[in-house]
Design a protein around this motif. Sequence first.
Motif, PDB file in Angstrom:
ATOM      1  N   GLU A 134      67.170  17.519 -47.921  1.00 19.76           N
ATOM      2  CA  GLU A 134      66.326  18.532 -47.282  1.00 19.76           C
ATOM      3  C   GLU A 134      66.193  19.762 -48.155  1.00 19.76           C
ATOM      4  O   GLU A 134      65.102  20.333 -48.273  1.00 19.76           O
ATOM      5  CB  GLU A 134      66.916  18.922 -45.918  1.00 19.76           C
ATOM      6  N   ASN A 135      67.265  20.157 -48.799  1.00 18.77           N
ATOM      7  CA  ASN A 135      67.239  21.309 -49.690  1.00 18.77           C
ATOM      8  C   ASN A 135      66.308  21.059 -50.872  1.00 18.77           C
ATOM      9  O   ASN A 135      65.545  21.946 -51.278  1.00 18.77           O
ATOM     10  CB  ASN A 135      68.646  21.647 -50.176  1.00 18.77           C
ATOM     11  N   SER A 136      66.350  19.858 -51.410  1.00 19.21           N
ATOM     12  CA  SER A 136      65.484  19.501 -52.527  1.00 19.21           C
ATOM     13  C   SER A 136      64.013  19.558 -52.114  1.00 19.21           C
ATOM     14  O   SER A 136      63.168  20.105 -52.844  1.00 19.21           O
ATOM     15  CB  SER A 136      65.842  18.099 -53.025  1.00 19.21           C
ATOM     16  N   ILE A 137      63.707  19.017 -50.947  1.00 21.60           N
ATOM     17  CA  ILE A 137      62.333  19.038 -50.431  1.00 21.60           C
ATOM     18  C   ILE A 137      61.875  20.476 -50.228  1.00 21.60           C
ATOM     19  O   ILE A 137      60.765  20.860 -50.625  1.00 21.60           O
ATOM     20  CB  ILE A 137      62.230  18.229 -49.119  1.00 21.60           C
ATOM     21  N   VAL A 142      58.880  25.444 -51.822  1.00 20.50           N
ATOM     22  CA  VAL A 142      58.893  26.859 -52.223  1.00 20.50           C
ATOM     23  C   VAL A 142      58.220  27.014 -53.578  1.00 20.50           C
ATOM     24  O   VAL A 142      57.415  27.944 -53.781  1.00 20.50           O
ATOM     25  CB  VAL A 142      60.344  27.412 -52.258  1.00 20.50           C
ATOM     26  N   ALA A 143      58.488  26.104 -54.506  1.00 13.72           N
ATOM     27  CA  ALA A 143      57.847  26.169 -55.824  1.00 13.72           C
ATOM     28  C   ALA A 143      56.332  26.002 -55.692  1.00 13.72           C
ATOM     29  O   ALA A 143      55.560  26.723 -56.346  1.00 13.72           O
ATOM     30  CB  ALA A 143      58.427  25.098 -56.743  1.00 13.72           C
ATOM     31  N   GLU A 144      55.896  25.060 -54.843  1.00 12.39           N
ATOM     32  CA  GLU A 144      54.454  24.865 -54.623  1.00 12.39           C
ATOM     33  C   GLU A 144      53.816  26.116 -54.025  1.00 12.39           C
ATOM     34  O   GLU A 144      52.742  26.548 -54.462  1.00 12.39           O
ATOM     35  CB  GLU A 144      54.217  23.675 -53.680  1.00 12.39           C
ATOM     36  N   LEU A 145      54.461  26.688 -53.024  1.00 10.57           N
ATOM     37  CA  LEU A 145      53.914  27.891 -52.381  1.00 10.57           C
ATOM     38  C   LEU A 145      53.900  29.084 -53.341  1.00 10.57           C
ATOM     39  O   LEU A 145      52.969  29.897 -53.312  1.00 10.57           O
ATOM     40  CB  LEU A 145      54.710  28.233 -51.118  1.00 10.57           C
ATOM     41  N   THR A 146      54.899  29.170 -54.194  1.00 10.06           N
ATOM     42  CA  THR A 146      54.921  30.238 -55.204  1.00 10.06           C
ATOM     43  C   THR A 146      53.744  30.087 -56.152  1.00 10.06           C
ATOM     44  O   THR A 146      53.078  31.073 -56.499  1.00 10.06           O
ATOM     45  CB  THR A 146      56.250  30.204 -55.984  1.00 10.06           C
ATOM     46  N   GLN A 151      48.086  31.776 -57.679  1.00 11.05           N
ATOM     47  CA  GLN A 151      46.658  31.491 -57.773  1.00 11.05           C
ATOM     48  C   GLN A 151      45.854  32.420 -56.875  1.00 11.05           C
ATOM     49  O   GLN A 151      44.820  32.957 -57.288  1.00 11.05           O
ATOM     50  CB  GLN A 151      46.388  30.029 -57.387  1.00 11.05           C
ATOM     51  N   PHE A 152      46.326  32.651 -55.660  1.00 14.03           N
ATOM     52  CA  PHE A 152      45.631  33.561 -54.745  1.00 14.03           C
ATOM     53  C   PHE A 152      45.638  34.993 -55.281  1.00 14.03           C
ATOM     54  O   PHE A 152      44.653  35.725 -55.150  1.00 14.03           O
ATOM     55  CB  PHE A 152      46.226  33.508 -53.338  1.00 14.03           C
ATOM     56  N   SER A 153      46.735  35.380 -55.884  1.00 12.30           N
ATOM     57  CA  SER A 153      46.808  36.724 -56.473  1.00 12.30           C
ATOM     58  C   SER A 153      45.806  36.867 -57.607  1.00 12.30           C
ATOM     59  O   SER A 153      45.158  37.914 -57.754  1.00 12.30           O
ATOM     60  CB  SER A 153      48.225  37.009 -56.981  1.00 12.30           C
TER      61      SER A 153
END
Length: 164
Positions: A134-137, A142-146, A151-153
């Motif tokens: 679960e931690n790995s997922i 978190v990396a994807e959202l970062t 990109q949004f910034s």
Amino acid sequence: MMNKLTDITPYSDHNESVVREDMNKVVALACKLGDITKEELFSKSRKRLIGDVRICVANLLRRVFGLNKSETGRFLNRDHASVIHYESQHEWMMKLNYYRKIYDACVQLATDRTFDSEKVLVSHYETVNKLKKENSILSRRVAELTQELKQFSAIKENILKLQN
């Protein structure tokens, strides 16, 4: 190994059927469940996890095996004042799931001859592995959202430049 002591323990959860030779088995189980080594348990380390397992073992020695404060301190390479501190922390620590699981499993091992510590360890390791997955997922998410945030910034900056 220690001789059978004649002093009476003040704890109601002391079980007369407990065998002193089982202390090492109980300590070994506590170390495995706490994910520390016996060397770490008896060391001078003040790391939180090691200290938590030490508190657990001290209370097991006092409450289940009936050792007095001095004997418990000698067993753990500590003085009796440390054992007094460990006892004062026990009630609060029992509110923590991981601590209570270690303590309860060790009490069962000491008092129940049919208790299978291997089942506890298998269950423990299954839970740990599940949490690692679960931690790995979650770390990947978190990396994807970062990355999306970057990109949004960048889009936001471009829009602000176009407005000027």
